[in-house]
Design a protein around this motif. Structure first.
Motif, PDB file in Angstrom:
ATOM      1  N   ASP A 273      44.194  29.980  38.772  1.00 53.38           N
ATOM      2  CA  ASP A 273      43.302  31.054  39.234  1.00 53.38           C
ATOM      3  C   ASP A 273      43.717  31.536  40.619  1.00 53.38           C
ATOM      4  O   ASP A 273      43.743  32.746  40.885  1.00 53.38           O
ATOM      5  N   ARG A 274      44.050  30.597  41.483  1.00 57.40           N
ATOM      6  CA  ARG A 274      44.461  30.962  42.835  1.00 57.40           C
ATOM      7  C   ARG A 274      45.759  31.767  42.812  1.00 57.40           C
ATOM      8  O   ARG A 274      45.918  32.768  43.543  1.00 57.40           O
ATOM      9  N   GLY A 275      46.671  31.353  41.973  1.00 56.72           N
ATOM     10  CA  GLY A 275      47.939  32.068  41.871  1.00 56.72           C
ATOM     11  C   GLY A 275      47.740  33.498  41.365  1.00 56.72           C
ATOM     12  O   GLY A 275      48.419  34.429  41.823  1.00 56.72           O
ATOM     13  N   ALA A 276      46.787  33.661  40.462  1.00 52.45           N
ATOM     14  CA  ALA A 276      46.529  34.994  39.909  1.00 52.45           C
ATOM     15  C   ALA A 276      45.961  35.932  40.971  1.00 52.45           C
ATOM     16  O   ALA A 276      46.331  37.116  41.031  1.00 52.45           O
ATOM     17  N   VAL A 277      45.058  35.410  41.812  1.00 53.40           N
ATOM     18  CA  VAL A 277      44.475  36.244  42.871  1.00 53.40           C
ATOM     19  C   VAL A 277      45.537  36.612  43.893  1.00 53.40           C
ATOM     20  O   VAL A 277      45.613  37.769  44.344  1.00 53.40           O
ATOM     21  N   LEU A 278      46.381  35.660  44.258  1.00 48.13           N
ATOM     22  CA  LEU A 278      47.455  35.945  45.213  1.00 48.13           C
ATOM     23  C   LEU A 278      48.394  37.022  44.670  1.00 48.13           C
ATOM     24  O   LEU A 278      48.797  37.943  45.399  1.00 48.13           O
TER      25      LEU A 278
END
Length: 711
Positions: A273-278
């Motif tokens: 999820d964090r990678g997707a937002v970044l």
């Protein structure tokens, strides 16, 4: 109209003291007219009088409107609404209790008394209304009277619809204030009656003076209770029972409670999820670099939590992480993407301009409205040309039912706020218009003849487009957590199973004792009303189903361990506390027995584990703090006040040990005894007892709170 304009020109209005304001709002008869309905559901009862869910909801709704009006809010969040519900309920209960006692005593508040308070104009509540003199800030009863006359003639007036709506809101507000005053006066009468029944006297006054001013300096020696092992003290069940019976009245439980155990699953973003937002913010960064127009639409499309208004603003109006990086970026340069741990977000921003603008602007205006746009334009042009030709601004304003007086506005009122096109146009005009220049500004369905009078506090401002995207969990992440927890709930259907298997499954069981129905939240998690209802309908040992709650990011299951009925607390719940007190008492008896023939501190110092210290400025009114035992010892303060200089006291049973003291100096201080002053202070202290009486009334008032069933 003149009154309305005077009130409207004062900026944010109707900021009131909510604690004071609650009294009349709820208890007045006007709020309690029962509407015919079927299936009455009662949320509570006070002294035999029931309150229906419909009545309570009406009180909550109407007070919510007052809160929104007085604080300039469009809506209340869950915490604010919960606070309103509690204030409404507590005030309802207090008003019912006071009204019952007042009726027995013949206490009333007459219309003349209420009017006298309004005429005097010094009541704190009146000082918080918009009916205040613009020069002095004092309550202006003439302004109020003028408004009430205009309000009474509202039906026959030709006011624009927006004025009518505002008048109605202000009229409702004054009704609220009037009811508040009446009920607060009744409460004040009752409390004063209680307070005046407690009479101070010269003997008590002198004693209080000595207790406050006479100081003792002393030496002490003692033996801490910790020096004796608890294992050497035997405590029987009978001793615990006897002490419980002796203290039983202090263990009263006014309402039924539950001992619960619960598991809270807080869903958090995964690494994916964090990678997707970044990745998303990185793409936004590239797009922001290429964007040259309509930044508002672009920023809105990114889902940024920071609005773009098109107005240059102070650093302090921006998120702290953005403000801290502004000086590291140039105009038209994109800064980012970067991660901010403070709010768990990925960010990027672009400085579009740096400028200097005022923080405070003084202006005056005349609002022009008409039934058609053509007539409005013609009228606005006529007014504009008249003033530009030399007509007096204030006199022209009065001719159209407005004051035209100058008022100050601060940048804080718009910085950081979402602005529509009309508001943006209005604010930009205020900022950019030269001082004393006249402007005919079309805004929405009106024209404003606007003149900026002065500008102050010129400060650096930034026009910044900010993209701030919080890291949030995906639907897949939530579903994975839900499926896992759902399986655990299905496989553990008893409290014992839940506690036994939680750790292995990766969950933590959280205990909570004496949980009450007015807690609103289970584990301080939002939206747990369903779980709360289940808890107070379940039997001991039962386990709840899975509840989805929080801000769509929590799941819980609850087990009821014990049901604690209203009345006296079960002895088993306080047994350990009672046992510790008995152990301490037995240690004290043992130590005092060893010291019974002592007449010097030196003898105590020879005992095993003895401690010694010196303490200065000990007064009767304040517990002495003994640093060597890390304890406050009121008994030492009392003994010191009665022990002569150079005398050694008898053994003193304290909170942390047994002591003996030797006073080596006393000081009566330089303050002279003033009997009237001390008696007055004692009388003031009686007011606290008057407030305590309300608590005692509540305890005896047969108050039942069942709001959890419906709210």
């Amino acid at each position: 109209m003149a009154t309305l304009q005077s009130i409207r020109s004062k900026g944010p209005l109707l900021v009131i003291v909510i604690g004071l304001a609650l009294f009349a709002f709820i208890a007045g008869d006007a709020w309690k007219v029962l509407q015919p309905h079927q299936g009455r559901q009662d949320v509570g009862e006070v002294n035999g009088e029931k309150l229906s869910a419909q009545e309570y909801q009406k009180m909550v709704d109407e007070f919510s409107e007052v809160i929104k009006l007085t604080n300039g809010l469009n809506s209340l969040n869950e915490d604010q609404l919960t606070n309103v519900k509690d204030q409404v309920w507590n005030t309802y209960v207090t008003n019912q209790l006071i009204a019952g006692e007042a009726e027995k005593l013949g206490l009333t508040v007459t219309d003349k008394e209420l009017q006298a308070v309004i005429d005097e104009g010094t009541n704190p509540l009146l000082m918080q209304t918009p009916f205040r003199n613009p020069q002095t800030g004092a309550f202006d009863k003439d302004m109020l009277k003028k408004f009430l006359v205009e309000y009474a003639n509202l039906g026959s007036s030709q006011m624009p619809a927006q004025y009518v709506e505002y008048y109605q809101k202000l009229g409702n507000f004054w009704t609220f204030v009037e009811k508040t005053l009446r009920q607060s006066l009744l409460a004040s009468k009752y409390q004063n009656l209680i307070a005046k029944s407690l009479i101070s006297n010269p003997v008590a006054a002198e004693d209080a003076f000595k207790g406050r001013t006479e100081q003792s300096d002393l030496l002490l020696a003692g033996v801490p209770y910790a020096s004796i092992s608890d294992s050497t003290i035997t405590v029987s069940d009978e001793e615990i029972k006897n002490l419980y019976n002796e203290r039983k009245e202090s263990y009263k439980q006014p309402v039924e409670t539950r001992d619960i155990q619960y598991i809270d699953v807080h869903v958090v973003p995964s690494a994916e999820d964090r990678g997707a937002v970044l990745k998303e913010v990185t793409e936004f960064t590239d797009q922001l670099d290429k964007t040259t127009t309509d930044y508002a639409s672009f920023v809105r499309s990114t889902g940024s939590t920071v609005n773009y208004t098109g107005v240059a603003i102070n650093k302090t109006s921006l998120p702290q992480d953005v403000a801290a990086r502004l000086d590291s970026a140039s105009v038209n340069e994109v800064y980012g993407p970067y991660y901010n741990a403070g709010d768990d977000s990925y960010n990027t921003f672009k400085i579009l301009a740096k400028t200097t603008a005022p923080d405070s602007i003084q202006f005056r205006q005349i609002q022009v409205m008409a039934d058609t746009e053509a007539r409005r334009t013609e009228l606005a042009d006529s007014i504009f040309n008249a003033i530009k030709g030399g007509a007096n601004f204030a006199e022209v304003a009065k001719a159209y039912g407005q004051t035209g007086e100058a008022t100050w506005v601060n940048a804080m009122s718009w910085e950081g706020a979402a602005l529509d096109a009309d508001n943006l146009k209005y604010i930009q005009t205020l900022i950019n218009q030269p001082v004393n220049e006249l402007k005919n500004l079309k805004v929405g369905q009106a024209n404003l003849i606007l003149q900026v009078m002065s500008k102050k506090a010129m400060k650096p401002k930034y026009d910044v487009a900010v993209i701030k995207c919080p890291v949030e969990f995906s639907k897949e992440t939530y579903n994975d957590a839900y499926n896992k927890f759902s399986q655990f709930v299905a496989q553990n259907t008893t409290l014992e199973d839940m506690k036994k298997n939680a750790e292995e499954a990766g969950y933590t069981v959280i205990p909570r004792s004496d949980f009450t129905s007015d807690a609103h939240y289970v584990g301080n998690i939002h939206s747990t009303q369903e779980a709360l209802r289940w808890i107070f309908n379940a039997k001991a040992g039962e386990v709840s189903p899975l509840y989805e709650c929080g801000d769509n990011d929590h799941m819980i299951m609850v087990g009821v361990e014990a049901i604690n009925k209203k009345g006296y607390v079960n002895i088993n719940k306080v047994a350990n506390m009672l046992r510790n007190e008995i152990i301490r008492n037995k240690k004290a008896e043992q130590l005092m027995g060893q010291m019974k023939d002592f007449n010097s501190l030196a003898q105590i110092k020879e005992m095993k584990d003895a401690v010694s210290d010196s303490v200065k400025h000990v007064t009767f009114n304040a517990p002495a703090y003994i640093s060597v035992t890390h304890a406050s010892e009121p008994a030492i303060s009392a003994y010191a006040s009665k022990t002569d200089v150079e005398k050694v006291s008898a053994p003193i049973k304290g909170n942390a040990g047994v002591y003996m003291i030797q006073v080596y100096a006393k000081d009566k201080g330089s303050e002279e005894f003033d009997a009237k002053k001390e008696e007055s202070a004692l009388s003031s202290m009686s007011s606290a007892y008057a407030n305590q009486c309300i608590s005692e009334l509540r305890e005896k008032g047969k108050v039942t709170d069942q709001r959890y069933l419906y709210f």
